[in-house]
Design an enzyme around this catalytic site. Structure first.
Site, mmCIF file in Angstrom:
data_model
loop_
_atom_site.group_PDB
_atom_site.id
_atom_site.type_symbol
_atom_site.label_atom_id
_atom_site.label_comp_id
_atom_site.label_asym_id
_atom_site.label_seq_id
_atom_site.Cartn_x
_atom_site.Cartn_y
_atom_site.Cartn_z
ATOM 1 N N LYS A 40 -42.668 -89.977 66.903
ATOM 2 C CA LYS A 40 -41.260 -89.746 67.272
ATOM 3 C C LYS A 40 -41.060 -88.406 67.965
ATOM 4 O O LYS A 40 -40.354 -88.322 68.962
ATOM 5 C CB LYS A 40 -40.360 -89.816 66.029
ATOM 6 C CG LYS A 40 -40.213 -91.189 65.432
ATOM 7 C CD LYS A 40 -39.123 -91.237 64.373
ATOM 8 C CE LYS A 40 -39.400 -90.306 63.219
ATOM 9 N NZ LYS A 40 -40.634 -90.657 62.470
ATOM 10 N N ARG A 44 -56.498 -86.505 60.767
ATOM 11 C CA ARG A 44 -56.197 -85.138 61.211
ATOM 12 C C ARG A 44 -56.947 -84.107 60.376
ATOM 13 O O ARG A 44 -57.067 -84.245 59.158
ATOM 14 C CB ARG A 44 -54.686 -84.870 61.152
ATOM 15 C CG ARG A 44 -53.906 -85.780 62.073
ATOM 16 C CD ARG A 44 -52.507 -85.291 62.349
ATOM 17 N NE ARG A 44 -51.670 -85.168 61.151
ATOM 18 C CZ ARG A 44 -50.345 -85.073 61.201
ATOM 19 N NH1 ARG A 44 -49.716 -85.071 62.369
ATOM 20 N NH2 ARG A 44 -49.646 -84.977 60.087
ATOM 21 N N ARG A 58 -55.251 -81.540 55.157
ATOM 22 C CA ARG A 58 -54.072 -81.166 54.375
ATOM 23 C C ARG A 58 -53.721 -82.280 53.391
ATOM 24 O O ARG A 58 -53.988 -83.453 53.649
ATOM 25 C CB ARG A 58 -52.872 -80.910 55.293
ATOM 26 C CG ARG A 58 -53.055 -79.777 56.295
ATOM 27 C CD ARG A 58 -51.762 -79.527 57.050
ATOM 28 N NE ARG A 58 -51.158 -80.777 57.510
ATOM 29 C CZ ARG A 58 -49.892 -80.915 57.890
ATOM 30 N NH1 ARG A 58 -49.082 -79.877 57.851
ATOM 31 N NH2 ARG A 58 -49.429 -82.071 58.301
ATOM 32 N N ARG A 97 -45.472 -91.882 51.516
ATOM 33 C CA ARG A 97 -44.431 -91.604 52.513
ATOM 34 C C ARG A 97 -43.973 -92.901 53.184
ATOM 35 O O ARG A 97 -42.784 -93.070 53.482
ATOM 36 C CB ARG A 97 -44.948 -90.618 53.567
ATOM 37 C CG ARG A 97 -45.157 -89.206 53.043
ATOM 38 C CD ARG A 97 -45.869 -88.336 54.050
ATOM 39 N NE ARG A 97 -45.070 -88.152 55.259
ATOM 40 C CZ ARG A 97 -45.574 -87.687 56.408
ATOM 41 N NH1 ARG A 97 -46.862 -87.400 56.512
ATOM 42 N NH2 ARG A 97 -44.798 -87.530 57.462
#
Length: 217
Positions: free
Chosen positions: A13, A127, A160, A171
């Site tokens: 987004k 990531r 992370r 989430r």
């Protein structure tokens, strides 16, 4: 043009909001930017929001909506805007509709970035963040030449907590419960357009801009 961008975490987004807003020549307005501006400037709404955030509590909808109202009343948003990160729930969407009606306007279109959960987990869990310079790499899409070592500064890379599969899955569940109902809300208004958000960033942008053409974008 007045539009809202919705989609799950990892749908892209933030990136697409920048490109789409530039294409239709309207400001990109994110709730994160609004919160930071109000807090840093010490506005009454910022002080109130900070009180909740410092206590580890969610900022009430009323405070958030008033911040959005103030931002949409600024001159650069008079001809249109792109909202990124707001609304997140159907009560917020209803409040936004009322806010815009009070301003004598309404949303033109809501773009939904569509991507399945497996793809989101693949994107986010890959990531890796550098402990030294903070650059974010990706084990699949943007790998370093040496595994676990930053090409920029030579420091160690780490994953992370936010990027761990179990956290991402949580989430996504929260998104499904709270934000996904926006799809039904705006679909019932005839304002929702779904965009396939898989593939290269440039391809997704082209799809979004093509979809906006029928709305004058």
């Amino acid at each position: 043009m007045r539009l809202v961008l919705v989609g799950p975490p990892g749908a892209g987004k933030g990136t697409q909001a920048e490109f789409i807003a530039a294409h239709v020549s309207v400001p990109k307005i994110s709730t994160g930017d609004i919160f930071r501006a109000n807090v840093s400037q010490g506005t009454p709404l910022g002080v109130e929001a900070k009180r909740y955030m410092d206590a580890g509590k969610l900022v009430p909808d009323e405070v958030t909506i008033n911040m959005v109202r103030d931002r949409l009343a600024e001159p650069d948003a008079s001809e249109g805007f792109l909202l990124d990160g707001f609304p997140r729930t159907t009560p917020q969407a209803a409040a936004l509709d009322k806010l815009l009606a009070d301003l004598g306007t309404a949303l033109d279109v809501v773009l939904e970035l569509v991507v399945d959960d497996d793809e989101v987990i693949r994107r986010l869990s890959g990531r890796r963040t550098c402990r030294g310079c903070g650059k974010i790499w990706h084990v699949e899409f943007d790998p370093t030449s040496r595994d676990g070592i930053c090409d920029r500064c030579g420091a160690e890379l780490f994953q992370r907590d936010d990027d761990k599969p179990e956290t991402i899955a949580a989430r996504l569940r929260e998104y499904a419960e709270k934000t996904a109902p926006l799809v039904d809300y705006y679909g019932a208004q005839g304002k929702l357009v779904g965009i396939d958000a898989t593939g290269p960033v440039e391809d997704v942008t082209v799809r979004a801009i093509d979809a906006l053409r029928s709305y004058g974008g």
